[in-house]
Write a protein that holds these residues in place. Structure first.
Motif, PDB file in Angstrom:
ATOM      1  N   PHE A   1      14.065  32.931  -9.080  1.00 18.89           N
ATOM      2  CA  PHE A   1      12.989  32.756  -8.126  1.00 18.89           C
ATOM      3  C   PHE A   1      11.482  32.783  -8.689  1.00 18.89           C
ATOM      4  N   PHE A   2      11.460  33.515  -9.872  1.00 17.56           N
ATOM      5  CA  PHE A   2      10.113  33.521 -10.608  1.00 17.56           C
ATOM      6  C   PHE A   2       9.771  32.428 -11.170  1.00 17.56           C
ATOM      7  N   LEU A   3      10.786  31.687 -11.474  1.00 22.60           N
ATOM      8  CA  LEU A   3      10.603  30.356 -12.433  1.00 22.60           C
ATOM      9  C   LEU A   3      10.371  29.079 -11.353  1.00 22.60           C
ATOM     10  N   ILE A   4      11.003  29.154 -10.263  1.00 19.79           N
ATOM     11  CA  ILE A   4      10.840  27.870  -9.218  1.00 19.79           C
ATOM     12  C   ILE A   4       9.847  28.328  -8.039  1.00 19.79           C
ATOM     13  N   PHE A   5      10.164  29.660  -7.177  1.00 13.40           N
ATOM     14  CA  PHE A   5       9.354  29.561  -5.961  1.00 13.40           C
ATOM     15  C   PHE A   5       7.766  29.881  -6.119  1.00 13.40           C
ATOM     16  N   PRO A   6       7.456  30.951  -6.903  1.00 11.33           N
ATOM     17  CA  PRO A   6       5.989  30.997  -6.582  1.00 11.33           C
ATOM     18  C   PRO A   6       5.196  30.018  -7.541  1.00 11.33           C
ATOM     19  N   PRO A   7       5.656  29.481  -8.585  1.00 13.01           N
ATOM     20  CA  PRO A   7       4.929  28.609  -9.360  1.00 13.01           C
ATOM     21  C   PRO A   7       4.742  27.222  -9.172  1.00 13.01           C
ATOM     22  N   LEU A   8       5.984  26.822  -8.391  1.00 14.78           N
ATOM     23  CA  LEU A   8       6.119  25.493  -8.004  1.00 14.78           C
ATOM     24  C   LEU A   8       5.904  25.150  -6.398  1.00 14.78           C
ATOM     25  N   LEU A   9       5.904  25.881  -5.616  1.00 18.32           N
ATOM     26  CA  LEU A   9       5.832  25.694  -4.061  1.00 18.32           C
ATOM     27  C   LEU A   9       4.640  24.653  -3.752  1.00 18.32           C
TER      28      LEU A   9
ATOM     29  N   SER B   1     -10.050  17.782 -15.414  1.00 20.66           N
ATOM     30  CA  SER B   1     -10.231  18.101 -14.081  1.00 20.66           C
ATOM     31  C   SER B   1      -9.001  18.297 -13.285  1.00 20.66           C
ATOM     32  N   LEU B   2      -8.220  17.291 -13.934  1.00 19.67           N
ATOM     33  CA  LEU B   2      -6.756  17.413 -13.007  1.00 19.67           C
ATOM     34  C   LEU B   2      -5.903  18.552 -13.643  1.00 19.67           C
ATOM     35  N   SER B   3      -6.060  18.811 -14.885  1.00 18.71           N
ATOM     36  CA  SER B   3      -5.336  20.000 -15.492  1.00 18.71           C
ATOM     37  C   SER B   3      -6.085  21.145 -14.785  1.00 18.71           C
ATOM     38  N   LEU B   4      -7.650  21.323 -14.432  1.00 22.21           N
ATOM     39  CA  LEU B   4      -7.829  22.767 -13.712  1.00 22.21           C
ATOM     40  C   LEU B   4      -7.371  22.788 -12.474  1.00 22.21           C
ATOM     41  N   LEU B   5      -7.293  21.640 -11.720  1.00 20.71           N
ATOM     42  CA  LEU B   5      -6.929  21.543 -10.439  1.00 20.71           C
ATOM     43  C   LEU B   5      -5.395  21.960 -10.224  1.00 20.71           C
ATOM     44  N   THR B   6      -4.542  21.441 -11.294  1.00 20.06           N
ATOM     45  CA  THR B   6      -3.109  21.929 -11.187  1.00 20.06           C
ATOM     46  C   THR B   6      -2.952  23.379 -11.579  1.00 20.06           C
ATOM     47  N   PHE B   7      -3.764  24.130 -12.515  1.00 22.73           N
ATOM     48  CA  PHE B   7      -3.719  25.159 -12.842  1.00 22.73           C
ATOM     49  C   PHE B   7      -4.302  26.300 -11.497  1.00 22.73           C
ATOM     50  N   VAL B   8      -5.220  25.656 -10.885  1.00 22.98           N
ATOM     51  CA  VAL B   8      -5.719  26.571  -9.656  1.00 22.98           C
ATOM     52  C   VAL B   8      -4.565  26.398  -8.604  1.00 22.98           C
ATOM     53  N   ARG B   9      -4.072  25.152  -8.407  1.00 24.69           N
ATOM     54  CA  ARG B   9      -2.845  25.294  -7.379  1.00 24.69           C
ATOM     55  C   ARG B   9      -1.510  26.116  -7.855  1.00 24.69           C
ATOM     56  N   PHE B  10      -1.354  26.260  -9.126  1.00 23.96           N
ATOM     57  CA  PHE B  10      -0.534  27.046  -9.685  1.00 23.96           C
ATOM     58  C   PHE B  10      -0.675  28.549  -9.406  1.00 23.96           C
ATOM     59  N   LEU B  11      -1.758  28.986  -9.476  1.00 16.21           N
ATOM     60  CA  LEU B  11      -2.178  30.330  -9.156  1.00 16.21           C
ATOM     61  C   LEU B  11      -1.903  30.564  -7.839  1.00 16.21           C
ATOM     62  N   GLU B  12      -2.657  29.532  -6.963  1.00 14.33           N
ATOM     63  CA  GLU B  12      -2.891  29.923  -5.592  1.00 14.33           C
ATOM     64  C   GLU B  12      -1.433  29.880  -5.045  1.00 14.33           C
ATOM     65  N   SER B  13      -0.462  29.206  -5.702  1.00  8.17           N
ATOM     66  CA  SER B  13       0.902  29.016  -5.021  1.00  8.17           C
ATOM     67  C   SER B  13       1.755  30.670  -5.202  1.00  8.17           C
ATOM     68  N   HIS B  14       1.073  31.308  -6.287  1.00 10.89           N
ATOM     69  CA  HIS B  14       1.910  32.596  -6.524  1.00 10.89           C
ATOM     70  C   HIS B  14       1.240  33.557  -5.365  1.00 10.89           C
ATOM     71  N   TRP B  15       0.108  33.335  -5.171  1.00 10.05           N
ATOM     72  CA  TRP B  15      -0.606  34.248  -4.079  1.00 10.05           C
ATOM     73  C   TRP B  15      -0.004  34.010  -2.790  1.00 10.05           C
ATOM     74  N   PHE B  16       0.080  32.638  -2.521  1.00 12.11           N
ATOM     75  CA  PHE B  16       0.417  32.177  -1.195  1.00 12.11           C
ATOM     76  C   PHE B  16       2.098  32.863  -0.910  1.00 12.11           C
ATOM     77  N   VAL B  17       2.851  32.560  -2.034  1.00 10.26           N
ATOM     78  CA  VAL B  17       4.365  32.677  -1.848  1.00 10.26           C
ATOM     79  C   VAL B  17       4.654  34.306  -1.467  1.00 10.26           C
ATOM     80  N   TRP B  18       3.839  35.134  -2.393  1.00  6.81           N
ATOM     81  CA  TRP B  18       4.162  36.573  -2.247  1.00  6.81           C
ATOM     82  C   TRP B  18       3.813  36.952  -0.935  1.00  6.81           C
TER      83      TRP B  18
END
Length: 428
Positions: free
Chosen positions: A266-274, A319-336
């Motif tokens: 779950f920790f590897l798939i759902f929060p980081p990748l959704l 900029s693309l890397s920064l955006l991907t990292f922001v989406r990665f962080l947001e995804s954790h917040w959103f999922v939990w």
């Protein structure tokens, strides 16, 4: 079979005969090619109209063969306007001897819930506070500006970039909660105004699609935690949920992944990748496939603004890397936050329960505090939000005592827990 009955018009002329239907007859019309539903004892054939339904064809199809009165009231802020579209679809009424509710539902509970809704309307709890939403939008825009000022003044060092990513993540998460308010038509009295601002927030501030969100999210609200009807519990064979799905998969010998370890992967798939992977692919493909060109234009405006702002500092790749990292962080917040209210609750096949019972079985609340309200976008009041999706979120705490006492009266379990426990329950 429907029986005829004559009704005199206002002019004294006999109108066309009204047909009466039994629940047994109505419940047969729940197929893809044949859909009837009942609203306030009137029977409508929505088969052809479903594809034109603004909330998407699936959400209306999920109520086929049933009494959809409470769902109808929950989703529409202007029922009189909607009646105009319903009129041509009217085919008859429930036979006089038939109960207003289908499938042996507790009619007293249903009546009491409708009375509660009327009380909430009389208390003006469906009226939004413009200042609340203006300040909310203001604090999101302020964070966007702050992020740009930081990189302008302090440059692109690691520490600045990390703080900037956290500021942008917070802005994105909060914009996500705000688009949810406008998507549910809970801010303005006019649907069209809500739709316009919704497109601006989800499109220009987040780069996503309003139509995609509506189509998906309204199904979740109509039938929360119901397999084959709620897209949020369709985990594409990656996770098995609830008590019945693991048994079903066991019997059919379906094993796409080692489900006995799903609490670990779950920790590897759902929060980081959704958000950065699954949602991104789904949103872009949906906009192109379903020709949501207006949504696509709004999303492009987001990406243009983002890259014009950050390319001078980080270059295109940075900029693309920064955006991907922001989406990665947001995804954790959103999922939990989104899963804490639903995944620990009952997840099962359709049980045809009344509105109150079906919504409360699938949702739980998180204790109230200023931080919890802000952090979860008031989704800590998930029960009240599910019962009254068009109610502005700043009023949930006012209706909560009424909902709790109604649940207590009928022995419907009303669950509320601390934030930490809610997160632990997801893994459980």
């Amino acid at each position: 079979m429907g029986k005829g009955g004559e009704k005199g018009g206002e002019s004294g002329e006999p109108e066309a005969q009204i047909r009466f239907y039994t629940w047994e007859e109505i419940q047969k019309h729940n197929l893809r090619t044949d859909k009837w539903l009942v609203i306030e004892r009137k029977v409508y054939n929505v088969t052809k109209w479903a594809n034109r339904h603004p909330g998407g064809h699936r959400v209306i199809s999920h109520c086929a063969g049933e009494d959809a009165t409470d769902a109808f009231q929950a989703f529409h802020i202007n029922p009189t306007l909607v009646q105009k579209f319903l009129k041509p679809l009217l085919i008859g009424e429930l036979a006089p001897g038939e109960p207003s509710q289908d499938r042996d539902k507790n009619s007293q509970l249903v009546e009491d819930f409708r009375t509660l809704r009327k009380t909430a309307e009389d208390m003006n709890l469906f009226r939004a506070n413009p200042l609340f939403f203006s300040l909310y939008l203001g604090h999101i825009i302020a964070m966007e500006v702050l992020a740009w000022l930081m990189v302008s003044y302090f440059g692109t060092g690691w520490i600045t970039t990390l703080i900037l990513a956290c500021v942008l993540t917070t802005s994105q998460a909060q914009a996500g909660w705000l688009q949810h308010d406008f998507g549910h038509l809970s801010v303005f009295k006019k649907s069209s105004w809500n739709h316009i601002v919704h497109k601006f927030i989800i499109g220009h501030l987040k780069g996503a699609s309003a139509n995609w969100w509506n189509h998906r999210h309204f199904q979740h609200h109509a039938k929360p935690n119901i397999f084959k009807k709620d897209p949020d519990v369709n985990m594409l064979h990656i996770f098995v949920l609830g008590d019945t799905q693991p048994v079903e998969y066991g019997k059919k010998k379906l094993k796409y992944l080692p489900y006995n370890h799903q609490h670990e992967y779950f920790f590897l798939i759902f929060p980081p990748l959704l958000i950065p992977v699954y949602f991104q692919i789904q949103i872009i493909s949906t906009m192109i496939r379903r020709r949501f060109w207006a949504d696509l234009a709004w999303a492009i405006s987001y990406y243009l603004r983002y890259f014009i702002t950050y390319t001078p500092f980080y270059g295109v790749l940075g900029s693309l890397s920064l955006l991907t990292f922001v989406r990665f962080l947001e995804s954790h917040w959103f999922v939990w936050v989104t899963q804490m209210n639903h995944i620990p609750m009952e997840i099962d096949c359709e049980k045809h329960r009344d509105w109150l019972s079906s919504q409360v079985a699938a949702t739980c609340n998180i204790e109230q505090s200023f931080f919890n309200d802000w952090f979860t976008g008031h989704l800590n009041f998930q029960i009240e939000h599910h019962l009254f999706p068009t109610m502005p979120r700043h009023n949930f705490w006012k209706v909560k005592p009424l909902v709790k006492s109604l649940c207590a009266k009928y022995g419907v379990q009303y669950e509320e827990k601390p934030l930490g426990k809610a997160f632990v329950d997801i893994i459980g």
